[in-house]
Design a protein around this motif. Sequence first.
Motif, short mmCIF file in Angstrom:
data_model
loop_
_atom_site.label_atom_id
_atom_site.label_comp_id
_atom_site.label_asym_id
_atom_site.label_seq_id
_atom_site.Cartn_x
_atom_site.Cartn_y
_atom_site.Cartn_z
N LEU A 102 2.51 1.56 16.65
CA LEU A 102 2.60 2.86 15.98
C LEU A 102 2.35 3.97 16.99
N PRO A 103 3.12 5.03 16.90
CA PRO A 103 2.97 6.13 17.87
C PRO A 103 1.74 6.97 17.54
N PRO A 104 1.26 7.76 18.50
CA PRO A 104 0.19 8.71 18.21
C PRO A 104 0.68 9.69 17.13
N PRO A 105 -0.18 10.16 16.24
CA PRO A 105 -1.65 10.02 16.26
C PRO A 105 -2.18 8.85 15.46
N PHE A 106 -1.33 7.87 15.11
CA PHE A 106 -1.79 6.73 14.32
C PHE A 106 -2.81 5.93 15.14
N ALA A 107 -3.99 5.74 14.55
CA ALA A 107 -4.99 4.90 15.18
C ALA A 107 -5.03 3.52 14.53
N GLY A 108 -4.28 3.35 13.49
CA GLY A 108 -4.21 2.09 12.77
C GLY A 108 -3.19 2.23 11.66
N ARG A 109 -3.17 1.24 10.80
CA ARG A 109 -2.21 1.24 9.71
C ARG A 109 -2.50 2.38 8.74
N PRO A 110 -1.47 3.10 8.27
CA PRO A 110 -1.69 4.18 7.29
C PRO A 110 -2.25 3.62 5.99
N SER A 111 -2.82 4.50 5.18
CA SER A 111 -3.40 4.07 3.91
C SER A 111 -2.31 3.56 2.96
N ALA A 112 -2.73 2.72 2.04
CA ALA A 112 -1.78 2.15 1.08
C ALA A 112 -1.15 3.23 0.22
N SER A 113 -1.93 4.22 -0.17
CA SER A 113 -1.39 5.29 -1.02
C SER A 113 -0.30 6.07 -0.30
N ALA A 114 -0.52 6.38 0.99
CA ALA A 114 0.50 7.11 1.75
C ALA A 114 1.74 6.25 1.93
N ARG A 115 1.56 4.96 2.16
CA ARG A 115 2.72 4.08 2.32
C ARG A 115 3.52 4.00 1.03
N ARG A 116 2.82 3.91 -0.10
CA ARG A 116 3.53 3.84 -1.38
C ARG A 116 4.37 5.09 -1.63
N LEU A 117 3.81 6.24 -1.31
CA LEU A 117 4.54 7.49 -1.54
C LEU A 117 5.79 7.55 -0.66
N VAL A 118 5.63 7.24 0.62
CA VAL A 118 6.78 7.30 1.53
C VAL A 118 7.84 6.31 1.12
N ARG A 119 7.44 5.11 0.74
CA ARG A 119 8.43 4.09 0.36
C ARG A 119 9.17 4.48 -0.91
N SER A 120 8.48 5.16 -1.82
CA SER A 120 9.16 5.56 -3.05
C SER A 120 10.27 6.56 -2.79
N LEU A 121 10.15 7.33 -1.70
CA LEU A 121 11.15 8.35 -1.35
C LEU A 121 11.98 7.96 -0.14
N LEU A 122 11.91 6.70 0.24
CA LEU A 122 12.51 6.28 1.51
C LEU A 122 14.00 6.59 1.64
N PRO A 123 14.82 6.36 0.62
CA PRO A 123 16.26 6.68 0.80
C PRO A 123 16.53 8.12 1.20
N SER A 124 15.88 9.06 0.49
CA SER A 124 16.14 10.46 0.83
C SER A 124 15.48 10.84 2.15
N LEU A 125 14.33 10.27 2.47
CA LEU A 125 13.67 10.56 3.74
C LEU A 125 14.51 10.08 4.92
N VAL A 126 15.00 8.87 4.82
CA VAL A 126 15.82 8.32 5.91
C VAL A 126 17.10 9.12 6.06
N ARG A 127 17.71 9.46 4.94
CA ARG A 127 18.96 10.23 4.99
C ARG A 127 18.74 11.58 5.67
N GLY A 128 17.65 12.25 5.33
CA GLY A 128 17.36 13.55 5.93
C GLY A 128 17.05 13.44 7.41
N ALA A 129 16.27 12.43 7.79
CA ALA A 129 15.92 12.26 9.21
C ALA A 129 17.16 11.96 10.04
N LEU A 130 18.04 11.12 9.54
CA LEU A 130 19.24 10.77 10.31
C LEU A 130 20.18 11.97 10.41
N THR A 131 20.17 12.81 9.39
CA THR A 131 20.99 14.04 9.47
C THR A 131 20.48 14.94 10.59
#
Length: 937
Positions: free
Chosen positions: A378-407
């Motif tokens: 994991l790149p900085p500033p990650f010092a370890g695995r992100p929290s489960a709640s943050a991972r759940r939120l990101v994964r729930s929006l993953l299609p739109s997040l990935v689409r926006g980042a690739l754009t």
Amino acid sequence: MAANKAAVDQLLASLQRDLNSCTDADRSLRRRAFDSLRKRLLDAPDAPDEATLTEALPALFPTLLRGFTDGVEKVREKSAELVNDLLARSADPASLLPSLMPALKATVGVVPVEEPSEEIRLGLVNLAKTAIVAAGERAEPFAEEVAAIVHASMRDQFHEVKKASCALAEALVAALLHPKDGHPSPSAIVTLARHAPKMINAALPDLGHRHSQVRHACLNCVDALFDFVSPGDVADALAPGVRQLCWDRTPAVRAAFHVALARWISVPRGMNSPGGVRGGIAGGTDREDVDDMLVDSPPDLPEGCGLPHARSLLPFLLSGVADEVEANGVNALALVESVGAANDAALNVEGEADGGSGEERGTRGWDPSPSEEAAATLPPPFAGRPSASARRLVRSLLPSLVRGALTEVREWTSGKRNAGARLLGTIVAFAEAAASRHLGDLMKEIVAAVGDDDRDTAERVVVAARVLGAHVSPSHWLPIALDHVVADKASPATRASALVILAAMLRVAPRGSLAGEPMRLLAAGLASAPVRGSMDHPAVRAQLSAALTNAVVGGGFACEPASGDLFRSFLQLRAAEGGTSGSEGSEDAGSNPGVVGGGGTGPSTGPGGLPPAETSAAARGIDDLARACGFSSAGELYSRHAEAILGQLAVEQDGWQGDGQGGQRTLGAFVLGAPPEVLRREMRSLCLILKCAMHRDREPALRLSLLRVLDAAFESRERGAAFEGVANEVVERMISESLIWKAGKTAAAVRYAAVVSLGTMLRNELCPRRDLLTAIQRGELLPQIGAALEEDYYADTRAAACHALAMLLERCGDRLTDEHRRYVYPELLKRMDDSRDEIRVTCAGVVAAFFRSMPRDYDETNVGYLLKGFLIHMDDPNPDVQEAVCRALEIAAEKKPDAVVEAVKAARDTHRGRVYLDRADAAAVAAKGGLGLGGQR
């Protein structure tokens, strides 16, 4: 009250003259009128008390406010100052707003604003803020005027006016949201919701203002108004407007933006104001009106997301996690964690447990909890695995997040591409194995982005690839990555980029994950024809080496079933380390064939040779592969796969062309790397490939490449000894055919390489006398060497031919026939007339070898002819030539002293010096036993 009214009436009557003068045609009179009013109302000892002034101001203000539009700047200035000070003295400022706010709107609330003085414009906007703050919740009826002033003044060119306008909007929100009783009224919320979009739209353009303080003020303005815009407006207007703050050049602005984003995103469904304003609205009669204003329609949120603004705003906060300022990144990461917790609260999710979905467990193919090694990617500033709640939120929006980042990664400007790369790395860090659902799109854009001109962008893309490689099973990403590596129409640069990504992902692949089919697929892809065809490109070679090394290190013993393809790939890299001349395939190629020291007596320095194994990355890779497969040495690896590799090369050799990165290079690396015993065992197959590839009708550049390989192999007596069993075929079918004269510089380079190879072979005694004599008896070898002695293109070829002929005479000169000798010595005499002294010196050495191998009973007449033409050069201006000729005569004197004596005697009358003649004469006399010039031995 009546007494107070009388005081007010008296005050107004006393001011009537000055009030009339405020609108007089005389500008001086108007200015003096405002001065007089200030003195009478504020500065004079008999100025009215606060109560009287408060009662009188509503009647005074309409006249005073006319000064805002006076044609004289000084009058407008005095008017604004007076109104501001009177407002501050009033005990009931809200009572003045019905006349003040329309006047302010007419002055600085219309587009375009006609007031030319920026100081007056600033003063009027500040006056509006002062009035709103003083009025508190009673300012609600004048929200429209405030919105108009903000909307118009945000277009002002004076940055201080922009800041004041933002402060005015914030003041309105604070006044209506925080009344004295602590509960905002429903109408206040409705009012703010009606006018907030207009003020936000006015502030958004200035988020890109050149002054950081203006940008910060606009951000605060938007933050204050955010709770009163609908989710639709947030997605359609606000989010695109604030996006530019992601790459704001001021760290403090970015930090404030991250904090605001976290607050905005954390507003759950049904909550549109800080602290739960909607839930705390006083009364209930207007609840439907509030809903109508704030919620256009509940957004359709994906499963696992309970925050209506997360879809449009979370990407911006995730970009902040990769902020170039470490403190900003750490703070943004903490804010993402808090937003994740808010999402769990909105969904009523409790606890941190996150064992991974069933899909995720199947995707990973092993324990879904990432190892410490995976977390380390994991790149900085990650010092370890992100929290489960943050991972759940990101994964729930993953299609739109990935689409926006690739754009963003595909944007035209480097700054936006860099922001996209930062966002992409953060997304995959939170997504972990869930990113496997988007591998196709991710790999395509990552491969394209890693070749970005901006170094930081490329490095961040590589980091994203490593995170993917560590968290997603290779069985999923490896086929997709290899599709880009082996694409038929991919350019070398694109293929190199694909190899960069592949190498990065292989580097972090969990141990054991490459075993079986993934390793077989990987090895076959790296050894494929499209990859071999791009080996001329340095970047492809470098990244292929990295990918192979990482595959061996990560695969371990799993490499053994696929070791054949991996070994061949390493051989290709080893061959590429020899370099290319780059132009042998054209008629202008070979203009510098190389010089072999001493006419071919030293080790090969041509492109056929390879760098030492100690300095070769490919050689080290072969050693590592052998150890990974359980072999005791690289030689066992060669032995294991020699038959298969030569079988593949035999099939491919018909398609070999020129000196490109084809199978001929692999063959060369095999010949120069395999242990001698392996070469000896496989010599029949190897010889068949060489004979076909070196046929006289094949491309000259191809034959040139293989001749250099042979020469490099012959430099080692131990390795070259493997060719002794087929020496006759090497000489007659490979070297001799390449000595046939053809026009062109490339063909000349081939002849040079052939004669060098022959000389090296003979020097190291790798051709048995029997085979060499057979080649001579068939009548082609000596004439071809003679033709090389007369080479026009390169003097080096003539020098190398001299060396080869000398070695031939040393090896079997005593078995030559008189006819062979009668052919040889005239050719040598011709070469003694060469234009280069160093070649004449070398040729004199060949004549010495001729005399040394000549039988004692050789025909005196032919010897005389040779000595007569040769002795002339002992009078050469170059002392080195004289010395070489003299030494050859001393050797001749040992076998034919009489012929030497006669030749020396005939030359004494024509030569300028006698030193060398005396030496030759002395050698002849000594050979005759000291019997004198006419004696017999």
